[in-house]
Design a protein around this motif. Structure first.
Motif, PDB file in Angstrom:
ATOM      1  N   LYS A  64     -20.258  79.776  23.596  1.00 36.74           N
ATOM      2  CA  LYS A  64     -19.971  80.581  24.787  1.00 36.74           C
ATOM      3  C   LYS A  64     -19.550  79.716  25.969  1.00 36.74           C
ATOM      4  O   LYS A  64     -19.057  80.232  26.961  1.00 36.74           O
ATOM      5  N   GLU A  99     -19.063  80.600  17.657  1.00 40.26           N
ATOM      6  CA  GLU A  99     -19.893  81.419  18.550  1.00 40.26           C
ATOM      7  C   GLU A  99     -20.177  80.739  19.884  1.00 40.26           C
ATOM      8  O   GLU A  99     -20.959  81.257  20.684  1.00 40.26           O
ATOM      9  N   HIS A 127     -14.584  80.752  12.235  1.00 38.77           N
ATOM     10  CA  HIS A 127     -15.355  81.451  11.199  1.00 38.77           C
ATOM     11  C   HIS A 127     -14.708  81.242   9.821  1.00 38.77           C
ATOM     12  O   HIS A 127     -15.404  81.025   8.818  1.00 38.77           O
ATOM     13  N   ARG A 155     -12.200  82.028  17.672  1.00 38.61           N
ATOM     14  CA  ARG A 155     -13.466  82.276  16.983  1.00 38.61           C
ATOM     15  C   ARG A 155     -13.224  82.708  15.538  1.00 38.61           C
ATOM     16  O   ARG A 155     -13.953  82.315  14.620  1.00 38.61           O
TER      17      ARG A 155
END
Length: 544
Positions: A156, A154, A228, A224
């Motif tokens: 950024k 996550e 995960h 991403r």
């Protein structure tokens, strides 16, 4: 002079040397102690080294299925940890563009932060493991790996991603620095080679499989999604650690010491009284009155294990262990064995994304498939070769095992790995078809690395069984600091000097370093004697 190893006449018994069979061992009949006292494997032909205690809670006495399950969890966990480091390397070039940073800076922030955190974590996690046991360290850091993987997914900004990678690196440390010590906690000398090979397969397999899988995921989805998925894998790992990795640290009070003492047999007085044999009377097997810990009790995050040694003394004692010639040599070999693989991983995207190959992200990742296959093949033979050569040489040495019998296997590292590096540089320089560098060269490199690291790691475990955690902590610290240094200049090195000159230097360095195995084999026993006699380590290791 046992098979080319210079003998030592300063000690009655050099720590590390041990009887692997009873053949010719008349010197075991010491002070009225019958050879029948020593515990053997199920065949009755191999003396168990180290000797287990009578306690049912001694990890050496665990049922076979429990030991094997512990080892399988190690393989899975090390595979996951091995995958985390190079997970993003197939996409370094496009990801650097996506985050708007130069390739060299992205490499430093994404992999460099992870590597240096592993180095620091190796020392701190070792300290905590020595004081409180290994299980709580494994549980907390596995949880940290899951959380930091989701954090990275996550992220950024580049700074956030680099921070997540640093936390990942710290939590990866126990699965590099503590696992060899855990293997030594539960497996005997003649069984360790294969289990050390399983550990190495987990790490190298994770490194090599991460690229093909993550490359395709990143190309068709995003980095991403890959992170995960890594977080999910670590959640599963956390469950496996909780249920199948009980505490392996154990204090033995009633076991016969035949490998770490300066005496041929070192027995506590109460044990010695039990051991004295009356002529023509069969040996009486003793059992411990200690109650066996239940499975439910083993599920506790902390077993209650505690070492009263100073925290700060424990933290610095790995640096004193480097004074051992064995650890010094092994650190040099271990650093060279692994760090060049790091250099290859962080330059794959740079090499194969450019002409004439023009590989996609998924294709760059797929270049690691041959490395994984080579690692599997090497694992299938490494354990049997390392253990088999040592057992065969012990029989030739009248049943006496010397840790140096692990070292002849290093010839395979010299042949396969050095050849692979030279061929890798030459084939890429000549722009040969991709199967030559990818399948042939990378296959040779990984075949040699798996055999070499198994030999080095097992040798250190045999020489410094009681300080193996500290030995691997300092070895991993130095190895990762060296690899961290590579991230500063690896991409620029290839860009400026070219891939052939770069890997010819690497190949030559590998040959020079590996040749030091010869004097280590010849003088290794005297080195072990010197470490014991001058008590260099005890000044820090044995004080409170």
């Amino acid at each position: 002079m046992p098979l080319g190893i210079l003998d030592d006449n300063k000690l009655e018994h050099v720590p590390g040397t041990a009887p692997l069979s009873d053949l010719g061992r008349l010197d075991l009949e010491v002070a009225g102690i019958d050879r029948g006292l020593l515990k053997h494997d199920k065949t009755g032909k191999i003396v168990l080294v180290p000797q287990p205690s009578d306690s049912p809670n001694d990890p050496y006495n665990w049922p076979r299925w429990k030991k094997e399950m512990f080892t399988l969890v190690i393989a899975y966990g090390c595979g996951c940890v091995g995958a985390i480091g190079p997970l993003l390397t197939p996409a370094f070039v496009p990801l650097a563009t996506q985050f708007g940073v130069p390739l060299q800076r992205f490499t430093l922030g994404c992999n460099g932060s992870c590597i240096v955190a592993i180095a620091v974590g190796s020392l701190l996690c070792n300290t905590l493991a020595v004081k409180f046991g290994k299980r709580p360290v494994y549980i907390v850091t596995t949880l940290g790996l899951a959380v930091s993987s989701f954090w990275a997914a996550e992220a950024k900004s580049f700074g956030s991603l680099a921070g997540a990678r640093a936390v990942q690196g710290f939590c990866m440390a126990p699965f590099e620095a503590l696992i060899p010590a855990s293997v030594s906690d539960i497996w005997h000398v003649h069984e360790r080679g294969f289990r050390m090979a399983i550990f190495n397969l987990g790490v190298l397999g994770g490194i090599n499989l991460a690229g093909p899988i993550a490359g395709s995921v990143i190309e068709k989805g995003s980095f991403r999604i890959a992170m995960h998925a890594m977080g999910g894998a670590m959640v599963l790992m956390l469950l496996l650690v909780i249920f199948f990795m009980p505490e392996s640290a154990f204090v033995r009070h009633d076991a016969i010491n035949i490998d770490t003492s300066d005496k041929t047999l070192d027995i506590d007085e109460p044990e010695k009284e039990k051991a004295v044999q009356i002529e023509n009377r069969p040996t009486v097997t003793t059992t411990s009155s200690e109650p066996q810990i239940s499975y439910v009790q083993e599920l506790k995050p902390w077993s209650g294990y505690f070492d009263h040694v100073s925290f700060w003394r424990t933290l610095i004692r790995p640096f004193f262990l480097i004074l051992s010639p064995i650890v010094m040599w092994a650190t040099l070999l271990f650093t060279i064995c692994i760090s060049w693989l790091v250099l290859i991983s962080i330059t794959l995207s740079q090499i194969f994304s450019a002409p004439p190959y023009n590989f996609s992200v998924s294709s760059v990742g797929a270049t690691n498939v041959s490395s994984f296959v080579a690692s599997v093949i090497a694992t299938l033979v490494a354990g049997y070769v390392v253990d088999g050569v040592a057992t065969w040489m012990s029989k030739r040495n009248n049943g006496v095992f010397e840790p140096e019998f692990r070292l002849p296997v290093m010839i395979t590292y010299l042949i396969f790995t050095a050849t692979g590096f030279f061929a890798w540089g030459e084939s890429l320089y000549k722009q040969d078809p991709w199967p030559i560098p990818v399948i042939v060269c990378m296959g040779l490199i990984n075949l040699g690395v798996q055999l070499g690291t198994t030999s080095v790691v097992t040798y250190v475990s045999d020489c410094h069984r009681e300080q193996s955690a500290e030995a691997f902590a300092i070895m991993n610290f130095i190895k990762n600091m060296f690899a961290f240094g590579l991230t500063f200049y690896a991409n620029d090195w290839i860009a400026v000097q070219g891939v052939r000159d770069c890997f010819f230097v690497i190949g030559g360095t590998t040959v020079a370093v590996t040749v030091t195995t010869i004097p280590m084999y010849i003088w290794g026993k005297r080195a072990r004697s010197w470490v014991f006699r001058y008590r260099v380590l005890d000044r820090v290791l044995k004080q409170k």
